[in-house]
Design an enzyme around this catalytic site. Structure first.
Site, PDB file in Angstrom:
ATOM      1  N   ARG A 233       0.871  -1.178   0.000  1.00 11.14           N
ATOM      2  CA  ARG A 233       0.000   0.000   0.000  1.00 11.14           C
ATOM      3  C   ARG A 233       0.905   1.224   0.000  1.00 11.14           C
ATOM      4  NH1 ARG A 233      -3.432  -2.666  -1.629  1.00 11.14           N
ATOM      5  NH2 ARG A 233      -5.543  -3.031  -0.855  1.00 11.14           N
ATOM      6  N   ASP A 257       4.033  -0.109  -7.348  1.00  9.00           N
ATOM      7  CA  ASP A 257       2.725  -0.435  -7.949  1.00  9.00           C
ATOM      8  C   ASP A 257       1.627   0.296  -7.192  1.00  9.00           C
ATOM      9  OD1 ASP A 257       1.058  -1.870  -9.818  1.00  9.00           O
ATOM     10  OD2 ASP A 257       0.404  -3.111  -8.137  1.00  9.00           O
ATOM     11  N   GLU A 262      -2.739   7.645  -4.524  1.00 10.23           N
ATOM     12  CA  GLU A 262      -3.155   7.036  -5.794  1.00 10.23           C
ATOM     13  C   GLU A 262      -4.647   7.197  -6.087  1.00 10.23           C
ATOM     14  OE1 GLU A 262      -1.960   2.905  -4.980  1.00 10.23           O
ATOM     15  OE2 GLU A 262      -4.065   2.354  -5.128  1.00 10.23           O
ATOM     16  N   HIS A 294      -1.146   0.228  -9.839  1.00  4.41           N
ATOM     17  CA  HIS A 294      -1.863  -0.753  -9.004  1.00  4.41           C
ATOM     18  C   HIS A 294      -2.455  -1.875  -9.855  1.00  4.41           C
ATOM     19  CE1 HIS A 294      -3.864  -1.078  -4.807  1.00  4.41           C
ATOM     20  NE2 HIS A 294      -3.717  -2.273  -5.348  1.00  4.41           N
TER      21      HIS A 294
HETATM   22  P1  NAD Z   1      -1.356 -11.175   4.547  1.00  2.00           P
HETATM   23  O1  NAD Z   1      -2.297 -10.707   5.585  1.00  2.00           O
HETATM   24  O2  NAD Z   1      -1.412 -12.605   4.085  1.00  2.00           O
HETATM   25  O3  NAD Z   1       0.156 -10.895   5.005  1.00  2.00           O
HETATM   26  C1  NAD Z   1       0.591  -9.701   5.589  1.00  2.00           C
HETATM   27  C2  NAD Z   1       1.792 -10.043   6.452  1.00  2.00           C
HETATM   28  O4  NAD Z   1       2.359  -8.802   6.915  1.00  2.00           O
HETATM   29  C3  NAD Z   1       1.442 -10.876   7.691  1.00  2.00           C
HETATM   30  O5  NAD Z   1       2.268 -12.025   7.736  1.00  2.00           O
HETATM   31  C4  NAD Z   1       1.716  -9.934   8.849  1.00  2.00           C
HETATM   32  O6  NAD Z   1       2.176 -10.616  10.017  1.00  2.00           O
HETATM   33  C5  NAD Z   1       2.801  -9.039   8.235  1.00  2.00           C
HETATM   34  N1  NAD Z   1       3.014  -7.800   8.956  1.00  2.00           N
HETATM   35  C6  NAD Z   1       2.128  -7.080   9.692  1.00  2.00           C
HETATM   36  N2  NAD Z   1       2.755  -6.024  10.249  1.00  2.00           N
HETATM   37  C7  NAD Z   1       4.046  -6.063   9.823  1.00  2.00           C
HETATM   38  C8  NAD Z   1       5.185  -5.247  10.047  1.00  2.00           C
HETATM   39  N3  NAD Z   1       5.126  -4.165  10.842  1.00  2.00           N
HETATM   40  N4  NAD Z   1       6.356  -5.596   9.466  1.00  2.00           N
HETATM   41  C9  NAD Z   1       6.428  -6.694   8.689  1.00  2.00           C
HETATM   42  N5  NAD Z   1       5.384  -7.518   8.453  1.00  2.00           N
HETATM   43  C10 NAD Z   1       4.203  -7.196   8.999  1.00  2.00           C
HETATM   44  O7  NAD Z   1      -1.548 -10.172   3.312  1.00  2.00           O
HETATM   45  P2  NAD Z   1      -1.177 -10.446   1.781  1.00  2.00           P
HETATM   46  O8  NAD Z   1      -2.322 -11.119   1.098  1.00  2.00           O
HETATM   47  O9  NAD Z   1       0.181 -11.050   1.704  1.00  2.00           O
HETATM   48  O10 NAD Z   1      -1.150  -8.944   1.247  1.00  2.00           O
HETATM   49  C11 NAD Z   1      -0.192  -8.018   1.715  1.00  2.00           C
HETATM   50  C12 NAD Z   1      -0.603  -6.643   1.272  1.00  2.00           C
HETATM   51  O11 NAD Z   1      -0.464  -6.540  -0.160  1.00  2.00           O
HETATM   52  C13 NAD Z   1      -2.095  -6.321   1.494  1.00  2.00           C
HETATM   53  O12 NAD Z   1      -2.351  -5.849   2.785  1.00  2.00           O
HETATM   54  C14 NAD Z   1      -2.368  -5.273   0.476  1.00  2.00           C
HETATM   55  O13 NAD Z   1      -2.124  -4.011   1.066  1.00  2.00           O
HETATM   56  C15 NAD Z   1      -1.320  -5.535  -0.620  1.00  2.00           C
HETATM   57  N6  NAD Z   1      -1.928  -5.960  -1.890  1.00  2.00           N
HETATM   58  C16 NAD Z   1      -1.559  -5.315  -3.021  1.00  2.00           C
HETATM   59  C17 NAD Z   1      -2.113  -5.708  -4.253  1.00  2.00           C
HETATM   60  C18 NAD Z   1      -1.718  -5.057  -5.546  1.00  2.00           C
HETATM   61  O14 NAD Z   1      -2.432  -5.221  -6.550  1.00  2.00           O
HETATM   62  N7  NAD Z   1      -0.608  -4.340  -5.613  1.00  2.00           N
HETATM   63  C19 NAD Z   1      -3.048  -6.742  -4.282  1.00  2.00           C
HETATM   64  C20 NAD Z   1      -3.383  -7.391  -3.095  1.00  2.00           C
HETATM   65  C21 NAD Z   1      -2.821  -6.992  -1.893  1.00  2.00           C
END
Ligand code: NAD
Length: 328
Positions: A233, A257, A262, A294
């Protein structure tokens, strides 16, 4: 159930209608969901917003007044929803927790490879008849140290791809994944990751604790000239600090991305308008910056999975009053 889908494009209709298969009456609305446009959901029991929508207390209040009882997000992230207001109003919020994490992981790796080998610059050069290689010198991925911040679904998929390249993978996550550790991923404190990685890739969610996780101080702790990738994000990275890091050479490559502001830019064709966001425009002046709008999630497989899970959330809510993947 009547579902009003906001911020929709023609491709949303294709995947959502296929997933609904006539089970729900879908209304596709191009406008973003905001307090001002929420009235467009009149007659619907559920709304289906996108990441660019504003589901704040004002929006939720209007939706509640219209009788909307479910916000079925077609995204994993839910940082754009005022969950406390939704709870107060008795509106259920559901999301799509996992949909082809490989889609985003592969896009993060695409940004890494493109920046490393200057593919974005080579594409433009060759079309101009410029076959010079100056400025395109890259490095072997094999043997490089990569730091993955957040090893949930997407971070773990990214780490696995990078292990396949022969990278040394470090990770930081408050909840380490034993399966990744068994594959050779070394969990380290964030400081150590920043100081030891040639490439840092961000995959943690946007939470109060992760807003500007990568700020001027964190950039100063990174290896000089390291590559920074953000597909999580926008606000996990302090963009202004990243610009200063690019100017000083602290950041060698930046791949984004997602972008802090955005909502005012992405997902729309603005090619005929003047973009007033000077910070964003400054980013685009650097040869070592690559920005995509994105699109990490935008694969056939991910879009189909998002639509399936969204419609399953609506069906479950209609049948039992509970969505499959509620955000609490
Ligand atoms: P997820 O919930 O499976 O994993 C997130 C991980 O981040 C967890 O393991 C959590 O413990 C960890 N985390 C939390 N706080 C943290 C910190 N301070 N430092 C390090 N790690 C920390 O989520 P996901 O499905 O892997 O998605 C991750 C992020 O990707 C989403 O929250 C979303 O913002 C983003 N995303 C982007 C797109 C895109 O199109 N670019 C698409 C989907 C998701």
């Amino acid at each position: 159930m009547d579902v009003a889908l906001f911020s929709t494009k023609p491709y949303d209709r294709t995947f959502m209608e296929a997933a609904s298969a006539g089970r729900h009456r879908l209304t596709f609305i191009e406008a973003h969901l905001t307090p001002a446009t929420a009235v467009l959901a009149r007659g619907a029991g559920a709304v289906c917003p996108f990441v660019s929508d504003t589901i704040d207390a004002g929006t939720l209040q209007v939706l509640h007044g219209l009788g909307v009882r479910l916000v079925a997000l077609r995204s994993a992230g839910f940082n754009n929803v005022d969950l406390a207001a939704a709870k107060r109003l008795g509106i259920t919020v559901a999301r799509v927790p996992a949909y082809s994490p490989e889609a985003i992981a592969e896009h993060a790796v695409a940004l890494i490879l493109s920046l490393n080998r200057g593919i974005h610059r080579a594409y433009a050069r060759v079309r101009e008849g410029n076959f010079a290689l100056d400025g395109l010198l890259g490095f072997n991925m094999h043997g490089r140290s990569v730091g993955v911040v957040g090893t949930g679904r997407i971070g773990a998929a990214t780490a696995r791809i990078l292990l396949g390249f022969g990278c040394r993978v470090m990770a930081h996550d408050p909840a380490p994944d034993p399966a990744l550790a068994a594959l050779g991923v070394a969990y380290v404190p964030l400081e150590e990751l920043l100081g030891g990685a040639d490439i840092v890739t961000l995959h943690c969610p946007l939470l109060p604790a992760t807003r500007h996780l990568i700020d001027a101080g964190a950039i100063a702790r990174m290896r000089r000239g390291a590559m920074l990738i953000n597909t999580s994000r926008g606000a996990v990275l302090d963009t202004q600090a990243a610009i200063e890091g690019l100017k000083s050479g602290a950041i060698g490559h930046l791949g984004l991305d997602v972008y802090e502001e955005e909502e005012a830019l992405f997902f729309e064709d603005l090619s005929d308008t003047v973009i007033r966001d000077d910070v964003f425009q400054r980013l685009l002046t650097f040869p070592n910056v690559l920005v995509t709008g994105h699109q990490g999630f935008f694969t056939r497989e991910a879009m189909a999975a998002i639509a399936e899970v969204t419609m399953a959330n609506v069906s479950a809510f209609e049948a039992h009053g509970h969505a499959l993947h509620e955000v609490t």
